[in-house]
Design an enzyme around this catalytic site. Sequence first.
Site, mmCIF file in Angstrom:
data_model
loop_
_atom_site.group_PDB
_atom_site.id
_atom_site.type_symbol
_atom_site.label_atom_id
_atom_site.label_comp_id
_atom_site.label_asym_id
_atom_site.label_seq_id
_atom_site.Cartn_x
_atom_site.Cartn_y
_atom_site.Cartn_z
ATOM 1 N N GLY A 65 -1.482 -5.256 5.377
ATOM 2 C CA GLY A 65 -2.899 -5.112 5.730
ATOM 3 C C GLY A 65 -3.822 -5.754 4.699
ATOM 4 N N HIS A 121 -1.682 1.504 10.037
ATOM 5 C CA HIS A 121 -0.228 1.305 10.029
ATOM 6 C C HIS A 121 0.269 0.977 11.443
ATOM 7 C CE1 HIS A 121 -0.617 4.305 6.555
ATOM 8 N NE2 HIS A 121 -0.109 3.253 5.975
ATOM 9 N N ARG A 163 -5.187 8.181 1.912
ATOM 10 C CA ARG A 163 -5.930 9.009 0.945
ATOM 11 C C ARG A 163 -7.162 9.672 1.577
ATOM 12 N NH1 ARG A 163 -3.839 4.983 -2.433
ATOM 13 N NH2 ARG A 163 -2.741 5.824 -4.263
ATOM 14 N N GLN A 207 4.955 2.550 -8.673
ATOM 15 C CA GLN A 207 3.654 1.878 -8.546
ATOM 16 C C GLN A 207 2.474 2.805 -8.830
ATOM 17 O OE1 GLN A 207 4.360 0.948 -4.268
ATOM 18 N NE2 GLN A 207 2.181 1.387 -4.020
ATOM 19 N N ASP A 211 -5.500 -4.058 1.569
ATOM 20 C CA ASP A 211 -4.996 -4.209 0.201
ATOM 21 C C ASP A 211 -4.928 -5.711 -0.097
ATOM 22 O OD1 ASP A 211 -4.068 -1.309 -0.560
ATOM 23 O OD2 ASP A 211 -3.469 -1.633 1.512
HETATM 24 P P1 AMP Z 1 0.326 2.169 2.500
HETATM 25 O O1 AMP Z 1 1.058 3.158 3.323
HETATM 26 O O2 AMP Z 1 -1.039 2.584 2.085
HETATM 27 O O3 AMP Z 1 1.170 1.615 1.374
HETATM 28 O O4 AMP Z 1 0.063 0.933 3.464
HETATM 29 C C1 AMP Z 1 1.112 0.302 4.154
HETATM 30 C C2 AMP Z 1 0.588 -0.963 4.779
HETATM 31 O O5 AMP Z 1 -0.484 -0.635 5.663
HETATM 32 C C3 AMP Z 1 0.003 -1.947 3.742
HETATM 33 O O6 AMP Z 1 0.355 -3.263 4.118
HETATM 34 C C4 AMP Z 1 -1.480 -1.708 3.860
HETATM 35 O O7 AMP Z 1 -2.262 -2.819 3.482
HETATM 36 C C5 AMP Z 1 -1.608 -1.433 5.352
HETATM 37 N N1 AMP Z 1 -2.842 -0.694 5.630
HETATM 38 C C6 AMP Z 1 -3.293 0.414 4.999
HETATM 39 N N2 AMP Z 1 -4.493 0.784 5.492
HETATM 40 C C7 AMP Z 1 -4.804 -0.118 6.450
HETATM 41 C C8 AMP Z 1 -5.922 -0.288 7.325
HETATM 42 N N3 AMP Z 1 -6.947 0.539 7.309
HETATM 43 N N4 AMP Z 1 -5.900 -1.334 8.189
HETATM 44 C C9 AMP Z 1 -4.844 -2.192 8.209
HETATM 45 N N5 AMP Z 1 -3.764 -2.083 7.420
HETATM 46 C C10 AMP Z 1 -3.746 -1.071 6.550
#
Ligand code: AMP
Length: 284
Positions: A150, A38, A190, A62, A153
């Site tokens: 990121g 993030h 997670r 979601q 995903d």
């Molecule tokens: P989330 O909080 O899991 O919904 O992720 C928020 C954003 O962070 C999304 O665009 C994800 O793809 C990105 N993201 C999550 N994990 C990673 C990672 N390990 N490296 C880069 N971006 C990430």
Amino acid sequence: MLLILKTISTLRSYLGKQEQQGGSIGFVPTMGALHEGHLQLIRTSKDQQHYTVCSIFVNPTQFNDKKDFDKYPKTIESDIEKLQAAGCDLLFLPSVEELYPGGLDNLETYEIGKLETIYEGEFRPGHFQGVCQVVRRLLDAVRPHHLFMGQKDYQQCMVIKRLLEIQGMNIKFTAIPTVREPNGLAMSSRNMRLSEENREKASFIHKTLTNLCHSISAGNIDQQLNIARTRLSGAGFRIDYIDIADASTLEPVRQWDGRQQLVALAAVFIQEVRLIDNVLNCGG
Ligand code: AMP
């Protein structure tokens, strides 16, 4: 100083002023429990835009699995500290009522085509509709010039690019490479739910995907996929999917022409925690 706003009206009046002064706005939507992945998104936005907004919102629409939603990690105090240290300008922290004033029933749907029913879509029915519902609302609230997400995903990035296209939203989109732990495990909120031992074990997902990618050459790739599948299940992972697909369409590839750009994707459970990962530029 990190400014924290919780309502769309205060956000609009604040960001409206920034825009009047000619500032471009970069936006990083998240569900919190922030990690280096993030923060890398925040830094990328800061490098490219005048003003960086992050949102933290665990979107109920979601989650197809209520337990997963209930157990989603929440670490708002340390998230705020991390955003401050990374130099993020504004944190948008809405409530469910703020984003879904009409409630969570009978929400709009989006035409995202086949992406909705394959891989993540197949195993998490309704997931991408929920993602579109929340991202659409967040984009309407923030009105960014540039959206940062990121590659971790991968399918979600494809869905969001499609959302921007079908909604005619003139917003630049950048996907950043996956940030990993030293052992290769893709950083994920997670991961906090994994024991130390399972965090080490979970690094096998990325190893399996990279080995798979190195092992394939032009021709039929079924056998290599089977080996990868057997290795993962032999190591105790419950597999939703592991596959190789065309990187631009996500159509599964079995017969590779040696030129088509490929992505290897996997979703597996370790204990009751579901993890996803992918490797791009796969093969040859
Ligand atoms: P989330 O909080 O899991 O919904 O992720 C928020 C954003 O962070 C999304 O665009 C994800 O793809 C990105 N993201 C999550 N994990 C990673 C990672 N390990 N490296 C880069 N971006 C990430």
